[in-house]
Design an enzyme around this catalytic site. Sequence first.
Site, PDB file in Angstrom:
ATOM      1  N   GLY A 357       0.831  -1.200   0.000  1.00 61.55           N
ATOM      2  CA  GLY A 357       0.000   0.000   0.000  1.00 61.55           C
ATOM      3  C   GLY A 357       0.853   1.232   0.000  1.00 61.55           C
ATOM      4  N   PHE A 359       1.607   3.048   2.360  1.00 63.88           N
ATOM      5  CA  PHE A 359       2.477   3.236   3.519  1.00 63.88           C
ATOM      6  C   PHE A 359       3.451   2.101   3.741  1.00 63.88           C
ATOM      7  CE2 PHE A 359      -1.344   5.792   4.722  1.00 63.88           C
ATOM      8  CZ  PHE A 359      -0.737   7.019   4.550  1.00 63.88           C
ATOM      9  N   LYS A 377       2.217  -4.830   9.062  1.00 61.43           N
ATOM     10  CA  LYS A 377       2.474  -3.767   8.103  1.00 61.43           C
ATOM     11  C   LYS A 377       3.824  -3.147   8.426  1.00 61.43           C
ATOM     12  CE  LYS A 377       0.123  -0.268   5.592  1.00 61.43           C
ATOM     13  NZ  LYS A 377      -1.205  -0.134   5.042  1.00 61.43           N
ATOM     14  N   ASP A 473      -7.970   8.574   5.494  1.00 57.89           N
ATOM     15  CA  ASP A 473      -7.640   7.888   4.243  1.00 57.89           C
ATOM     16  C   ASP A 473      -8.661   6.794   3.953  1.00 57.89           C
ATOM     17  OD1 ASP A 473      -6.238   7.608   1.929  1.00 57.89           O
ATOM     18  OD2 ASP A 473      -4.546   6.513   2.810  1.00 57.89           O
TER      19      ASP A 473
END
Length: 673
Positions: A357, A359, A377, A473
């Site tokens: 993604g 980020f 993540k 977001d």
Amino acid sequence: MDMLLTSLFSVIVQLFSIILLVLAQDENQFIYNGFHQANLQLDGSAKILSNGLLQLTNTSKQQTGHAFYRLPLKFNTSSSSTPSLSFSTNFIFAMVPVAPSFGGQGMAFTISPSTDFSQATSSPYIGLFNSSNLGLSSNHVLAIELDPVKNPQFNDRDENHVGIDVNSLESVNSAPASYIDQEGKNTSLKLLSGNAMHIWIDYDEAEKLLNVSLALTKNSKPKKPLLSTRIDLSPVLLDFMYVGFSASTGTLASDQYILGWSFSKIGQAENLEISKLPRLPSQKKSEEIPVQLLIVLLSAVTVVLITIISVAYIIRRKKYEEIHEDWEIEYGPHRFSYKNLYKATKGFKDKELLGTGGFGKVYRGKLPAADSQIAVKRVSHDSRQGLKEFVAEIVSMGRLGHRNLVQLLGYCRRKGELLLVYDYMHNGSLDKFLYSNEKPNLHWSQRYQILRGVASALLYLHEEWEQVVLHRDIKASNVLLDADLNGRLGDFGLARLYDHGTNPQTTHVVGTVGYLAPELSRTGKATTSTDVFAYGAFILEVACGRRPIQHQAPDEETILVDWVFDCWKRGEILNASDPRLEGDYAVEEMELVLKLGMLCSQSKPESRPSMRQVMQYLDCDAVLPEISSDSANINMFLTGEEASRLIMSFPSSFEQGSTHSFSSSDSILIAGR
Ligand SMILES: *[C@@H]1O[C@H](CO)[C@@H](O)[C@H](O)[C@H]1NC(C)=O
Ligand SMILES: *[C@@H]1O[C@H](CO)[C@@H](O)[C@H](O)[C@H]1NC(C)=O
Ligand SMILES: *[C@@H]1O[C@H](CO)[C@@H](O)[C@H](O)[C@H]1NC(C)=O
Ligand SMILES: *[C@@H]1O[C@H](CO)[C@@H](O)[C@H](O)[C@H]1NC(C)=O
Ligand SMILES: *[C@@H]1O[C@H](CO)[C@@H](O)[C@H](O)[C@H]1NC(C)=O
């Protein structure tokens, strides 16, 4: 002829003994620091080892061994001016038993009229006597015995004694092996210790005093003798006597050694030179060396192991290195170790990659303990700035709990990156279902359920939690579907990380082009209304199956919200619905969603509904207000071009996904004013 030969032989023998006696006249003293070239007569088990060590017995059983000075010495003669019965000797011996304290049979310094001990027996008789001649005064034997065995038939005092024996093995006097050290302390010695020991034997004819002293080789002669016995040796010692050693083994055996020997008939025997003495061989060492060797080897192995372990540890540390700071202590329970995450994701293998993604990359993982699946993540973050606040928020967000939020489980921090651990969502992100053919099409009821779910999550974030949390977001790719296809809003608050920014002078606008409210270009300030704006873009996306901006589409359809508005104005709003639904939807719901999308997309923030209202509309608890047909009110979101103009800096670590082309699904970071 025979007679002649016999007499000739006896003459020769006599001549020989005369020669010996003559020689003996001069032999009043000798010293052997080791027995190389020593003038000794050996028998039985006695031998001189290659290093000069005199071995009287080895550890074989029932042996005798003798070593005598080859020449007889003059003792009981009145003709001499020197006190002939007097003598002085000292020697160093060692008894090395087969097993500690398990040895025998003993040895004795001996003054004997003969060196023929062929009739003498081993074990208790020390190779000096036999059962029939024991105790006979005709033996003329003086022995200083070193006896490590207690023989009751000789009235031995103990199994570790020094005794003075005359013609017998029943000692005239004896004492336990011991010495008085410098401080006057009585220190006992163990004959079978295997250690070399020094013994001094002195007889003074005038005083008729026989002294025996014992000590360790490192010690000097003790001032006070172990034994000091008044004894007249004149009936014992003949004119010519042999001096030497006798030793034996019995059922118990030891290696019995003499390392050096000094003897004198004229005054004190010379001192031995300890440094010149041969070393005791293998047996003793064989017990000690392996121990020392073992220690050395063990130490070496230990050192090597420690080195390997430390190197491995350093490598591992490096591999699993994390950054911990004091301020994080309170977040301890929310912290995951990098090692565990590394293992959970099989080393962040590409196979475990769930997606990339704006980020960072997301990996699937499995925590062994909980047997639960997680999503990790990895967010690049070079700067420390803002991180503290962010982690504080992240952790506080970990306390957020809503069935339509992806649960944040914790975090981990390393150099240059932050790892966020989430619940694993089996069905991945919603955009895959909308745009990719890999995933099945979602029915309208499922879509509606998802929109409702996300709305309730946003309501929770905006109004129902202890503090207002902005998502910043909202978009299809940030909505994840769990095993039951419930929509769950993910990545909440993550945008905040960038908002804290690297440069305190700039506020960063974060989000994704197409979902960015127009006022962001002026204020740069995210609000609940900017979230609502994004939510509006998102529900249109879900209802229409199109991204907010679609470059490939015909011009009038590029901007989704414009197009929906146009359709609505034309009175054919349902034409905007996702063709993949093939008209299979509840018309009122579809209309509601499309209108709600436009309502949320109004350029004036104050015109937009709150999330609470959005929920009410979706639940049909409130009637949707009429939409103003003033097109200027719509189509005012921050476009890619406007966003581009605002771009002042892109921290390099965020470049992934936030590209210049702004593919409309990627989160971007824009430095505002
Ligand atoms: C002791 O010495 C004898 C003779 O030298 C030899 O035969 C025997 O093997 C030795 N015993 C040991 C235990 O070394
Ligand atoms: C003991 O030794 C003597 C010589 O010293 C010898 O004459 C005698 O036969 C020996 N006796 C035995 C039983 O061996
Ligand atoms: C040491 O003490 C013991 C008695 O405990 C005695 O028999 C021995 O002779 C003493 N040693 C010396 C060297 O005086
Ligand atoms: C023997 O020991 C006594 C007592 O220590 C001492 O007076 C004497 O001089 C010693 N004699 C010899 C010959 O060493
Ligand atoms: C030693 O000499 C003395 C005096 O000459 C004598 O009386 C004694 O018998 C001798 N001892 C021996 C064992 O021959």
